[in-house]
Scaffold this motif. Structure first.
Motif, short mmCIF file in Angstrom:
data_model
loop_
_atom_site.label_atom_id
_atom_site.label_comp_id
_atom_site.label_asym_id
_atom_site.label_seq_id
_atom_site.Cartn_x
_atom_site.Cartn_y
_atom_site.Cartn_z
N ILE A 71 0.86 -1.19 0.00
CA ILE A 71 0.00 0.00 0.00
C ILE A 71 0.89 1.23 0.00
O ILE A 71 1.72 1.40 0.90
N PRO A 72 0.78 2.12 -1.00
CA PRO A 72 1.64 3.30 -1.07
C PRO A 72 1.53 4.17 0.17
O PRO A 72 0.46 4.31 0.76
N LEU A 73 2.67 4.76 0.55
CA LEU A 73 2.70 5.61 1.76
C LEU A 73 1.72 6.76 1.68
O LEU A 73 1.17 7.19 2.69
N ILE A 74 1.48 7.26 0.46
CA ILE A 74 0.59 8.42 0.30
C ILE A 74 -0.83 8.09 0.75
O ILE A 74 -1.60 8.98 1.09
N PHE A 75 -1.18 6.80 0.76
CA PHE A 75 -2.52 6.38 1.15
C PHE A 75 -2.59 5.94 2.61
O PHE A 75 -3.67 5.56 3.08
N HIS A 76 -1.47 5.96 3.30
CA HIS A 76 -1.47 5.63 4.73
C HIS A 76 -1.92 6.85 5.53
O HIS A 76 -1.97 7.97 5.03
N LYS A 77 -2.17 6.62 6.81
CA LYS A 77 -2.48 7.74 7.69
C LYS A 77 -1.22 8.57 7.97
O LYS A 77 -1.31 9.72 8.38
N GLU A 78 -0.04 7.96 7.72
CA GLU A 78 1.22 8.66 7.96
C GLU A 78 1.31 9.90 7.07
O GLU A 78 0.90 9.89 5.91
#
Length: 203
Positions: free
Chosen positions: A143-150
């Motif tokens: 899952i790409p970082l851009i789609f994480h809550k981070e």
């Protein structure tokens, strides 16, 4: 910003993302060809999407083969030095954060060169900084970082806003650029260190 400064940022950003892409691929135990492909798409993915959106075609890496050679040499060097680097995850994070700051500013400057509005320039900076990582993570079935809550894309947006704020106070382009790159890099470290995140929407 002077052309040679833009070229320096693009070179450093390409190297940083080539290293992060190489480490990400090695973590997934890909073969050498797979590693090179991931390094390549990580480095040129965001810039390619940006150039296609603004109609600057053929895209940069097609006009200048030196980009491809730089990515190739960086990836090969990273593979050879991997035995000297014990913490792959930390190294990947640091180079990904450096590349994020460098490519965000590159995208903003490209938008300015095309006479686009500040909001669009910030969007182009975010695309340039993030989309190489999106393509990399998608190919690696992550899952790409851009789609994480981070906080990831948010760091690019805040960096872009900071750039225009500094320019409002008549700071030179070079000084504003260095400050913004450092801001995005440090913000990413703080966010990960203290586990800061945007709120999640639960349905």
């Amino acid at each position: 910003m002077q052309i040679n400064t833009v070229e320096t940022i693009e070179t450093l950003g390409t190297i940083a993302f080539a290293i992060s892409g190489t480490f990400a691929a090695m973590q997934r135990r890909l073969d050498p060809f797979g590693v090179l492909i991931i390094a390549f798409v990580t480095s040129i993915g965001g810039g390619t999407v940006r150039d296609l959106l603004i109609g600057d075609t053929p895209v940069a890496w097609m006009r200048d083969v030196n980009y491809c050679l730089l990515i190739l040499l960086t990836s090969i060097a990273t593979i050879f030095f991997k035995t000297h680097i014990k913490k792959f995850k930390v190294t990947l994070f640091l180079f990904d954060s450096i590349g994020l700051g460098l490519f965000t500013m590159l995208g903003i400057q490209k938008g300015i060169m095309f006479g686009l509005s500040p909001g669009i320039c910030v969007a182009l900076g975010t695309i340039t900084g993030c989309f190489g990582g999106v393509i990399r993570d998608t190919l690696l079935n992550t899952i790409p970082l851009i789609f994480h809550k981070e906080i990831y894309a948010t760091a690019c947006i805040l960096g872009g806003i900071l750039y225009y704020g500094l320019k409002y106070f008549n700071l030179t382009d070079d000084a504003a650029t260095v400050i913004v790159i450092a801001f995005i890099f440090v913000l990413r470290i703080i966010v990960v260190r203290y586990k800061l995140a945007l709120p999640k929407f639960v349905y």
